[in-house]
Scaffold this motif. Structure first.
Motif, short mmCIF file in Angstrom:
data_model
loop_
_atom_site.label_atom_id
_atom_site.label_comp_id
_atom_site.label_asym_id
_atom_site.label_seq_id
_atom_site.Cartn_x
_atom_site.Cartn_y
_atom_site.Cartn_z
N TYR A 20 -0.87 19.59 -44.22
CA TYR A 20 -0.93 19.90 -42.78
C TYR A 20 -2.15 20.77 -42.47
O TYR A 20 -2.78 20.61 -41.43
N LEU A 21 -2.48 21.70 -43.37
CA LEU A 21 -3.66 22.55 -43.18
C LEU A 21 -4.94 21.70 -43.18
O LEU A 21 -5.80 21.84 -42.32
N ARG A 22 -5.02 20.78 -44.18
CA ARG A 22 -6.19 19.91 -44.26
C ARG A 22 -6.32 19.05 -43.02
O ARG A 22 -7.42 18.82 -42.52
N GLU A 23 -5.18 18.56 -42.51
CA GLU A 23 -5.19 17.64 -41.36
C GLU A 23 -5.36 18.39 -40.04
O GLU A 23 -5.47 17.76 -38.98
N GLY A 24 -5.33 19.72 -40.10
CA GLY A 24 -5.51 20.49 -38.87
C GLY A 24 -4.26 20.61 -38.02
O GLY A 24 -4.32 21.07 -36.88
N GLY A 29 -4.80 30.04 -42.41
CA GLY A 29 -4.37 31.43 -42.50
C GLY A 29 -5.57 32.37 -42.60
O GLY A 29 -6.72 31.91 -42.64
N GLU A 30 -5.27 33.65 -42.66
CA GLU A 30 -6.35 34.65 -42.79
C GLU A 30 -6.69 34.77 -44.27
O GLU A 30 -5.83 35.12 -45.10
N ARG A 31 -7.95 34.44 -44.61
CA ARG A 31 -8.33 34.41 -46.02
C ARG A 31 -8.37 35.84 -46.59
O ARG A 31 -8.98 36.73 -46.01
#
Lengths: 205, 205
Positions: A20-24, A29-31
């Protein structure tokens, strides 16, 4: 929180969260280090929304992406823990509806289970304010059944029953989107005019 | 007719027809030689039904199998050629509805296109007698929009709009199946009682 806790709190697997993160679908999150990030309540809430749209709503990831694009700002309140008894409360609410209308349906099997899942998901998302669609739509579904019976008049014509049920879902969903896109309808009281032409208008006699 | 003509008359590819035959969705043809079979009008009609359920209804092959099991006897009349203008007639019917209700929706794009496809498919199957669900459901969809507006009261709360629309489809479909399984509802006039509890009952004032 770390991605592991995000997974625990939402019941979504870590590979799926990363997808989901890759797909936007989920904002980054805050790195905190080259290979770690910190996530907040807004991620919990967004993940619950994605879960609801895919698992309960049956939407594809492409459709979820489109839908989420229309919901840019997540509401401010912290997502918190969902009420642990959301499912039980939803189950009881559906049971009450079925019993009040003398509808026989196994609560732990489709289709009643789909109702429980939908209401529970709303509560888990903190949107119990929308759960009233259950009882209100129940009244409408009786109207729809009356329409189906008026159109498919022969009870032994199972083909007609199947077609009104299956195509009916598609026609209704499309009509709701047509009406929704013509927003003014909701404000200027067209329901009154519409009702007059309809078979169920006799309920007003 | 041979399988090639069956394909031409239904627009279903030969490999797909062979798959349906293997899966038992389509009854076997009459064998005329070790590797040829003859098919009849009932095969044309069955294929159109499968096409309708999958392409318009969005059902999976597993679901189609279940649905067709509930429709054991195909109706006797020959399927014939579908009216060539089924699509155009359906398009005109939908255009008329949209215009009568002053709904703006591009006829060649979703969601209006889904309405055209559903009505055209009914005519192609010789079930134009069921097409009246279009106008009747249209009146109900206005009621549903009024319910959505009553539940999701803040028009700027796009999340609520999305949830009532997407979960609403699921809740409605499930409710229709609950009501359909409690068949007596359609006969004893519960619509009257149901309406009294509903927000849209004010249309009767």
């Amino acid at each position: 929180m770390r991605v592991a806790e995000l997974g625990l709190r939402t019941g979504v697997s870590i590979p799926t969260i990363k997808y989901y993160l890759r797909e936007g679908l989920l904002p980054p999150g805050e790195r905190t280090s080259p290979n770690q990030a910190r996530y907040g309540d807004e991620h919990v809430r967004r993940l619950r929304m994605i879960k609801l749209l895919t698992e309960v709503g049956g939407l594809s990831i492409v459709a979820v992406k489109q839908v989420l694009a229309a919901v840019p700002a997540q509401r401010g309140e912290p997502a918190g823990q969902p009420p642990r008894d959301a499912w039980l409360a939803a189950r009881e609410r559906v049971a009450h509806l079925l019993s009040a209308r003398a509808w026989n349906s196994d609560l732990d099997a489709h289709p009643a289970r789909a109702l429980v899942a939908a209401i529970a998901a709303l509560h888990e998302l903190g949107r119990g304010d929308l759960a009233g669609i259950l009882e209100r739509y129940a009244a409408v579904s009786v109207e729809l059944a009356a329409i189906d019976a008026a159109v498919a008049t022969d009870p032994s014509d199972t083909e007609a029953q199947v077609l009104t049920l299956v195509l009916g879902d598609v026609v209704l969903a499309a009509l709701r989107r047509v009406v929704s896109a013509s927003g003014a309808e909701q404000l200027i009281g067209v329901p009154l005019a519409g009702k007059a032409h309809q078979s169920t208008a006799s309920t007003c006699d």
